[in-house]
Design an enzyme around this catalytic site. Structure first.
Site, PDB file in Angstrom:
ATOM      1  N   GLU A 154      51.303  39.655  36.747  1.00 13.91           N
ATOM      2  CA  GLU A 154      51.090  40.028  38.151  1.00 13.91           C
ATOM      3  C   GLU A 154      50.768  38.853  39.073  1.00 13.91           C
ATOM      4  O   GLU A 154      51.047  38.926  40.274  1.00 13.91           O
ATOM      5  CB  GLU A 154      49.999  41.088  38.270  1.00 13.91           C
ATOM      6  CG  GLU A 154      48.617  40.617  37.850  1.00 13.91           C
ATOM      7  CD  GLU A 154      47.585  41.743  37.893  1.00 13.91           C
ATOM      8  OE1 GLU A 154      47.891  42.853  37.448  1.00 13.91           O
ATOM      9  OE2 GLU A 154      46.465  41.477  38.376  1.00 13.91           O
ATOM     10  N   ALA A 185      44.064  49.256  34.787  1.00 12.80           N
ATOM     11  CA  ALA A 185      43.094  48.475  33.998  1.00 12.80           C
ATOM     12  C   ALA A 185      43.558  47.016  33.890  1.00 12.80           C
ATOM     13  O   ALA A 185      43.151  46.180  34.693  1.00 12.80           O
ATOM     14  CB  ALA A 185      42.907  49.117  32.640  1.00 12.80           C
ATOM     15  N   PRO A 192      39.220  47.477  28.575  1.00 14.20           N
ATOM     16  CA  PRO A 192      39.415  46.049  28.849  1.00 14.20           C
ATOM     17  C   PRO A 192      40.580  45.484  28.034  1.00 14.20           C
ATOM     18  O   PRO A 192      41.025  46.116  27.062  1.00 14.20           O
ATOM     19  CB  PRO A 192      38.102  45.407  28.391  1.00 14.20           C
ATOM     20  CG  PRO A 192      37.228  46.494  27.864  1.00 14.20           C
ATOM     21  CD  PRO A 192      38.039  47.731  27.724  1.00 14.20           C
ATOM     22  N   HIS A 232      47.258  45.593  42.356  1.00 13.64           N
ATOM     23  CA  HIS A 232      45.878  45.493  41.867  1.00 13.64           C
ATOM     24  C   HIS A 232      44.881  45.817  42.989  1.00 13.64           C
ATOM     25  O   HIS A 232      43.917  45.070  43.234  1.00 13.64           O
ATOM     26  CB  HIS A 232      45.598  44.088  41.306  1.00 13.64           C
ATOM     27  CG  HIS A 232      44.588  44.081  40.197  1.00 13.64           C
ATOM     28  ND1 HIS A 232      44.718  43.293  39.077  1.00 13.64           N
ATOM     29  CD2 HIS A 232      43.433  44.757  40.040  1.00 13.64           C
ATOM     30  CE1 HIS A 232      43.669  43.484  38.283  1.00 13.64           C
ATOM     31  NE2 HIS A 232      42.878  44.378  38.855  1.00 13.64           N
ATOM     32  N   ASP A 248      49.008  49.619  38.633  1.00 12.07           N
ATOM     33  CA  ASP A 248      48.258  48.818  39.598  1.00 12.07           C
ATOM     34  C   ASP A 248      48.050  47.410  39.059  1.00 12.07           C
ATOM     35  O   ASP A 248      47.498  46.551  39.739  1.00 12.07           O
ATOM     36  CB  ASP A 248      46.896  49.481  39.877  1.00 12.07           C
ATOM     37  CG  ASP A 248      46.175  48.819  41.046  1.00 12.07           C
ATOM     38  OD1 ASP A 248      46.819  48.637  42.103  1.00 12.07           O
ATOM     39  OD2 ASP A 248      44.987  48.471  40.915  1.00 12.07           O
TER      40      ASP A 248
HETATM   41  C1  COI Z   1      38.110  43.499  38.008  1.00 14.33           C
HETATM   42  O1  COI Z   1      37.051  43.790  38.583  1.00 14.33           O
HETATM   43  O2  COI Z   1      38.116  42.946  36.907  1.00 14.33           O
HETATM   44  C2  COI Z   1      39.365  43.798  38.656  1.00 14.33           C
HETATM   45  O3  COI Z   1      40.233  44.278  38.025  1.00 14.33           O
HETATM   46  C3  COI Z   1      39.567  43.361  40.066  1.00 14.33           C
HETATM   47  C4  COI Z   1      40.645  42.318  40.092  1.00 14.33           C
HETATM   48  C5  COI Z   1      41.273  42.141  41.435  1.00 14.33           C
HETATM   49  C6  COI Z   1      40.268  41.026  39.459  1.00 14.33           C
END
Ligand code: COI
Length: 336
Positions: free
Chosen positions: A269, A239, A212, A301, A264
Site C-alpha cells: 500500500e 487490519a 496483527p 487505510h 482498507d
Molecule cells: C495503526 O494504528 O496501526 C493503523 O493501522 C493506522 C495506520 C495508518 C498506520
C-alpha cells in the site's frame, strides 16, 4: 519538575489535523514539542538531535539504519502514534536500548464502524449503483442486494476492534462466530468462539480480519483458505494488507468463490496510499486489477482516521513519551 521543564520532544509526520492536539498537550504539560511534517527516516533523524524523545506515525518502515542513527544521537525513546508495530524491527530496537511505545487503543469503534460501513456497501452493491447512476441509469435491477441480518459473520481476532465490530454486527441481527488464539471472557460467555480458522472459513458468509501482522499471520488468507470458504463469501480487511495473498484473492474473485472484498489495507500500500497520484500510472498490478472491480472496495487505510482517534493517538503517544522519559518505562511499552 526541574527534569520535566527540560524535556523536549520532536514529533515527526505531524499532519495539519494533529497540530492543535499537539499544541494543547504541550501547553498542558509544559513540555516543548517541535513538529515536522517529515517522516522519520535515516535521512531526517538528524533533526531530532538534542531532543529527548521522538513521537512518530507512518506506514513507511522504520529502518534499522534509522534506529542505529537514533542510538548514535543518544535518543532511545520512540513513541508511535498508532497501534501496529509491524514496520519496526523490535529486536533491533531492543538491542540498541531503544524503547518503543504504541497506542494500543485509540478508537476501536473507528475501525469497527468503518468495517461495517464497507460491508454494508458490498452487500448493497453501492459501487455498481454509483457507476450506473453516474450514467443516469436509475433502474434497480439487476443489483439486488443482500441483508446483513442474514449473514454469518466470521470475526478473526477478538481484541478491542474485533469486539467492537461484533457488537455492531449483532445490533444488525447478524449471526457472529469468532476465532482467536486467545479467548476473551465476554465473547466466550456468549459462546461465539469456534475451534479453528477452518470452522470460520467453512461457516461464514462474511469474514473480517482484526488481527496483527506477524510472520505466522502473513498470507493467512491464501489459496488453501479461500478454497475452504463458502461460495460468494465477502472479505473485509481493515487490519494489515499482507494478511491476504492478493494473487489468491484475485483468483478467488475470478472464480466467484469470493463475492466481494473491502480492502482498507493492501500488501504494497505504501506505493499508492496517502498520496495524491493524479493521473500517474500506478505500477502495482494487483492494485490496478482489484481497483477496477465493481465488487471490490479499496480505501487508502482510512479506517482509523476520525477526530476521536487522531486526538487519542496524539495525546496517548505524547503521554507515553513523557512516561518513558520520567520513569524509563511506559504502560504502553512494546516488547518483542
Ligand atoms: C495503526 O494504528 O496501526 C493503523 O493501522 C493506522 C495506520 C495508518 C498506520
Amino acid at each position: 519538575m526541574e527534569v520535566l521543564a527540560k524535556m523536549k520532544i520532536i514529533g515527526y509526520g505531524i499532519r495539519q489535523d494533529e497540530r492543535q492536539f499537539v499544541e494543547q498537550w504541550s501547553s498542558q504539560n509544559g513540555i516543548g514539542v517541535k513538529m515536522t511534517a517529515e517522516l522519520l527516516t535515516a535521512e531526517t533523524v538528524d533533526q531530532a538531535s538534542g531532543y529527548d524523545g521522538i513521537v512518530a506515525f507512518q506506514q513507511l518502515a522504520y529502518s534499522d539504519e534509522l534506529l542505529e542513527k537514533m542510538d548514535q544521537l543518544g535518543i532511545h525513546n520512540l513513541s508511535l502514534r498508532n497501534v501496529g508495530v509491524d514496520n519496526i524491527n523490535l529486536e533491533k530496537a531492543t538491542s540498541l536500548g531503544i524503547k518503543v511505545t504504541n497506542v494500543p487503543v485509540y478508537s476501536p469503534e473507528a475501525i469497527a464502524e468503518f468495517t461495517v460501513t464497507q460491508l454494508m456497501q458490498l452487500l448493497r452493491r453501492s459501487k455498481e449503483y454509483a457507476r450506473k447512476f453516474s450514467n443516469h441509469d436509475f433502474r434497480w435491477a439487476p443489483q439486488i442486494s443482500k441483508e446483513l441480518n442474514q449473514q454469518t459473520v466470521g470475526v478473526i481476532g477478538t481484541g478491542h476492534i474485533g469486539r467492537s465490530a461484533i457488537k455492531i454486527f449483532q445490533g444488525f441481527g447478524a449471526k457472529v462466530i469468532a476465532y482467536d488464539a486467545f479467548h476473551n471472557k465476554e465473547i466466550e460467555s456468549q459462546g461465539l468462539y469456534v475451534d479453528s480458522l477452518s470452522d470460520i472459513y467453512k461457516q461464514a458468509t462474511v469474514i473480517t480480519l482484526h488481527i496483527p501482522l506477524f510472520p505466522e499471520t502473513e498470507h493467512m488468507l491464501d489459496r488453501e483458505a479461500f478454497n475452504q470458504m463458502n461460495d460468494g463469501v465477502f472479505i473485509i480487511n481493515a487490519a494489515r494488507g499482507p494478511l491476504i495473498d492478493e494473487s489468491a484473492l484475485i483468483e478467488a474473485l475470478d472464480s466467484g468463490k469470493v463475492g466481494g472484498a473491502a480492502l482498507d489495507v493492501m500488501e504494497d500500500e505504501t506505493k499508492v496510499f496517502n498520496q495524491d497520484l493524479g493521473k500517474q500510472e500506478i505500477n502495482y498490478p494487483a492494485f490496478n486489477n482489484l481497483f477496477e472491480r465493481d465488487n471490490v472496495l479499496i480505501s487508502p487505510h482510512t479506517a482509523f482516521y476520525t477526530d476521536v482517534a487522531v486526538k487519542n493517538m496524539v495525546n496517548i503517544s505524547l503521554n507515553n513519551n513523557k512516561q518513558l522519559f520520567e520513569t524509563g518505562t511506559a504502560d504502553n511499552l512494546v516488547e518483542k
